[in-house]
Design an enzyme around this catalytic site. Structure first.
Site, mmCIF file in Angstrom:
data_model
loop_
_atom_site.group_PDB
_atom_site.id
_atom_site.type_symbol
_atom_site.label_atom_id
_atom_site.label_comp_id
_atom_site.label_asym_id
_atom_site.label_seq_id
_atom_site.Cartn_x
_atom_site.Cartn_y
_atom_site.Cartn_z
ATOM 1 N N GLU A 98 0.825 -1.215 0.000
ATOM 2 C CA GLU A 98 0.000 0.000 0.000
ATOM 3 C C GLU A 98 0.853 1.257 0.000
ATOM 4 O O GLU A 98 0.634 2.171 -0.806
ATOM 5 C CB GLU A 98 -0.927 0.025 1.220
ATOM 6 C CG GLU A 98 -1.733 1.310 1.295
ATOM 7 C CD GLU A 98 -2.698 1.381 2.446
ATOM 8 O OE1 GLU A 98 -3.559 2.274 2.420
ATOM 9 O OE2 GLU A 98 -2.594 0.550 3.369
ATOM 10 N N ASP A 102 -0.547 -5.002 3.241
ATOM 11 C CA ASP A 102 -1.011 -3.796 3.914
ATOM 12 C C ASP A 102 -0.357 -3.787 5.294
ATOM 13 O O ASP A 102 -0.679 -4.630 6.131
ATOM 14 C CB ASP A 102 -2.532 -3.776 4.041
ATOM 15 C CG ASP A 102 -3.063 -2.402 4.448
ATOM 16 O OD1 ASP A 102 -2.284 -1.627 5.041
ATOM 17 O OD2 ASP A 102 -4.235 -2.110 4.174
ATOM 18 N N ILE A 148 -0.496 -1.735 7.918
ATOM 19 C CA ILE A 148 -1.499 -1.528 8.969
ATOM 20 C C ILE A 148 -2.826 -1.278 8.279
ATOM 21 O O ILE A 148 -3.093 -0.174 7.793
ATOM 22 C CB ILE A 148 -1.161 -0.338 9.896
ATOM 23 C CG1 ILE A 148 0.230 -0.474 10.510
ATOM 24 C CG2 ILE A 148 -2.221 -0.234 11.002
ATOM 25 C CD1 ILE A 148 0.635 0.704 11.393
ATOM 26 N N ASP A 149 -3.648 -2.287 8.212
ATOM 27 C CA ASP A 149 -4.980 -2.107 7.647
ATOM 28 C C ASP A 149 -5.880 -1.608 8.771
ATOM 29 O O ASP A 149 -6.121 -2.322 9.750
ATOM 30 C CB ASP A 149 -5.524 -3.425 7.080
ATOM 31 C CG ASP A 149 -6.854 -3.201 6.408
ATOM 32 O OD1 ASP A 149 -6.880 -2.502 5.388
ATOM 33 O OD2 ASP A 149 -7.874 -3.703 6.923
ATOM 34 N N THR A 184 -5.563 2.129 9.588
ATOM 35 C CA THR A 184 -4.660 3.134 10.162
ATOM 36 C C THR A 184 -5.397 4.106 11.069
ATOM 37 O O THR A 184 -4.881 4.498 12.126
ATOM 38 C CB THR A 184 -3.931 3.893 9.041
ATOM 39 O OG1 THR A 184 -3.115 2.967 8.311
ATOM 40 C CG2 THR A 184 -3.051 4.997 9.599
ATOM 41 N N ASP A 224 -5.877 -4.547 0.858
ATOM 42 C CA ASP A 224 -6.810 -4.623 1.984
ATOM 43 C C ASP A 224 -7.434 -6.008 2.121
ATOM 44 O O ASP A 224 -7.811 -6.418 3.223
ATOM 45 C CB ASP A 224 -7.953 -3.616 1.808
ATOM 46 C CG ASP A 224 -7.476 -2.190 1.719
ATOM 47 O OD1 ASP A 224 -6.764 -1.746 2.632
ATOM 48 O OD2 ASP A 224 -7.824 -1.508 0.736
#
Length: 276
Positions: free
Chosen positions: A70, A90, A92-93, A95, A222
């Site tokens: 990402e 990702d 940190i999906d 955030t 995601d």
């Protein structure tokens, strides 16, 4: 000699746990927050640090593999999906949840080989929930096998969705009409939830805690890992017409059964988004 999928899974789990240490260390510290495509599309230095850790670790171990991340794409790299083994990441999906310490954010690491998902790891850091799957071998939460609810009826379903970061008025109007269609009789669902993390949402369905999740405008990073976990738990991931979900298409319907997926999709007005 190519590594086995079990070796790929082990590598993904190991680096997800290393990433979680970085995230936990940053959780209660002051964060440098910037925006990407809009005021609601947030990123922190931790997102960027974690992605570098994950890609750097996996690239060292599997130097011939490709990567889609990402933050790399946000920084200008092309989102190229080929038959080559490709890690879709990702860091940190969720955030925004991470920034607010709302406990639904996850490291999401998927691996596709010949454009088919082969390995999925989603680690909900705050809840210490490690979801894993290998194609054809089932889905697991902290080592325990999981499965979907098998719910088929829309009137008995708990459905998850999201606002998304694009708050343009026309898009919001469609979102609200879709919420209303799902809330009104005769097709009213039990309720609707917005949890703030696509990866966690899909895994919530895979684990039998919710029955369906849909979202327009979502990206491949995601959902890639979560979709494999869902399907290995007995669920389905479809497009709006009921066909197989294309992870590059910017839409996902993740449900416990194909019947429920179809019933929810029939209530939804489409939001067009450019593919990844």
């Amino acid at each position: 000699m190519a590594a086995s999928v079990d070796e790929y899974l082990k590598a993904a789990v190991e680096v997800a746990k290393k990433a979680s240490e970085v995230i936990n260390d940053a959780l209660h510290k002051e964060k440098l927050i910037t925006t990407k495509d809009g005021m609601s599309d947030l990123v922190t230095e931790t997102d960027q640090q974690v992605e570098k850790l994950i890609i750097g670790t996996l690239k060292e171990r599997f130097p011939t593999h490709s990567f889609i991340g990402e933050e790399s794409v946000a920084a200008g790299e092309k989102c190229v999906f080929t038959d080559n083994p490709t890690w879709i990441i990702d860091p940190i999906d969720g955030t925004t949840n991470f920034i607010h310490r709302y406990p639904y954010f996850a490291v999401s690491i998927g691996l596709a080989i010949n454009k088919e998902l082969a390995v999925g790891v989603v680690y909900n850091v705050a809840m210490n929930e490690l979801y894993t799957a290998v194609k054809g071998k089932g889905a697991f939460l902290n080592g325990k096998k999981i499965q979907t609810t098998k719910e088929k009826e829309i009137g008995k379903a708990l459905v998850i969705t999201e606002l998304g970061s694009n708050r343009e008025k026309t898009r919001l109007d469609i979102l609200m009409r879709n919420y209303r269609r799902l809330a009104e009789e005769p097709n009213a669902v039990h309720s609707i939830r917005l949890q703030g993390s696509a990866a966690c949402n899909i895994c919530t369905v895979a684990n039998g805690v919710a029955d369906a999740y849909y979202e327009f405008g979502i990206h491949c990073w995601d959902i890639a890992a979560g979709i494999l976990i869902l399907t290995e738990a007995g669920g389905v991931a479809t497009n709006l017409e009921g066909g197989p979900c294309d992870i590059m298409s910017r839409f996902v319907m993740a449900a416990s059964t194909k019947e429920l997926a179809s019933a929810v999709c029939q209530q939804l007005e489409r939001i067009d988004c450019p593919s990844d």
